[in-house]
Design a protein around this motif. Sequence first.
Motif, PDB file in Angstrom:
ATOM      1  N   ILE A 147       0.842  -1.194   0.000  1.00 55.83           N
ATOM      2  CA  ILE A 147       0.000   0.000   0.000  1.00 55.83           C
ATOM      3  C   ILE A 147       0.876   1.244   0.000  1.00 55.83           C
ATOM      4  O   ILE A 147       1.743   1.404   0.865  1.00 55.83           O
ATOM      5  N   LYS A 151      -1.796   6.450   1.124  1.00 56.79           N
ATOM      6  CA  LYS A 151      -3.141   5.887   1.242  1.00 56.79           C
ATOM      7  C   LYS A 151      -3.365   5.321   2.641  1.00 56.79           C
ATOM      8  O   LYS A 151      -2.410   5.028   3.370  1.00 56.79           O
ATOM      9  N   LEU A 161      -7.758  -0.064  -2.819  1.00 59.19           N
ATOM     10  CA  LEU A 161      -6.508   0.043  -3.564  1.00 59.19           C
ATOM     11  C   LEU A 161      -6.800   0.126  -5.047  1.00 59.19           C
ATOM     12  O   LEU A 161      -7.860  -0.303  -5.516  1.00 59.19           O
ATOM     13  N   GLU A 165      -2.046  -1.985  -8.231  1.00 63.32           N
ATOM     14  CA  GLU A 165      -1.198  -2.168  -7.059  1.00 63.32           C
ATOM     15  C   GLU A 165      -1.367  -3.570  -6.459  1.00 63.32           C
ATOM     16  O   GLU A 165      -0.635  -3.938  -5.543  1.00 63.32           O
TER      17      GLU A 165
END
Length: 402
Positions: A147, A151, A161, A165
């Motif tokens: 992550i 975020k 997400l 990613e």
Amino acid sequence: MSSVRHFMYSRCLFHLSKVKTSVPWRGSQSRLFSSTKTCRTVMPAWVIDKYGRNDVLRFTKNASFPIINYPNEVIVKVFAAGLNPLDVSMRGGYGAATLSMKRDPLHIKQSDSEFPLILGRDVSGVIMECGLDVKYFRERDEVWAAIPPWKQGSLAEFVVLSANEVSHKPKSLSHTEAAAIPYVATTAWSALVNTGGLNKDNCAKKRILILGGSGGVGTFAIQMLKAWGAHLTVTCSQNAERFVRGLGADHVVDYTAGPVEEPLRALEKFDLILDNVGGDTERWALNLLKPWSGAKYVTLVTPFLQNTDMLGIADGMLQTAATMATKALKHLVSGVHYRWGFFAPSGPALDEVRAMVDAGQIRAVVEETFSFSQVPQALEKMEKGHARGKTVVQISKGGDDL
């Protein structure tokens, strides 16, 4: 009005019960969009409301439930979360100026809008909802991801997400094991592959030095590079020597036995150095590289976020650029390349790592596991340093509620 309609659409897409739509997915298959069983607007999470030490951590059952704001996003139910030294640094405010700008580049929100902030950079879990443009994932897919630090993190029941990613979790790993890998894997991949120029086809017999090899990034880098055929020299403390040799290190130098540069100078020069330590290592490490052969020194300890925290965004970026240019030119005239490495979230990189994990070339190195109620103790453990692998928090168990 458009923002209100967007919000209502997002909530309805996720919450309305027994509503399903189907769109084409990989030819003959179809991807189902269905809501959760109950309407939810909050979730359990560990948050911080200000920067500081461990006493700023607060458990709440009323953290805002993540929503899909863009069509390429997915919501993941978190089964396990991996901790990194960055989490301890972020708790104390490290990188706050740059990360706040990344979260809100137009300064639309009020100051301190990053709070309440959820830490945790590694996640392993199951996809609960997909945005309309997501093509390669479906609900109930087991996934893992690193992550980005701008975020909200994984010390919560759910996280949202971007699909690029995220990667499918290795089948050979449990969620607890899988949560130990993504952040260190994408950091090492960015430093060694994107910046260092290494890959499985050009790594054979190259001499590589890893400074600080017993931590998360070091233990992953050892395994990946060994699988690619490199000759690895690693620095660590004496009590970690057996550990790093078991991961694939060919030669180990004990940094507690005296100035580490002295035994390293006696060795054949290196094609690449990965520096996880920083400090005064730059003073002597670049002299260990093979001159005029394309050899590179890549350090993961950079002043970028520290400069922007101290000087502000504009002045900090200028100072960082000047520092980087000066050092790069200084060492280029000596025939070696000086580079900075940075974390870069990447689902495709994790796809490559997944294949290596399932082939038995890389294993998860979990030093200690904590329950969701023990997050403060887990961060205390991280703060002590001298890790022999990763610290993982089990957020939830099983998948009966999916």
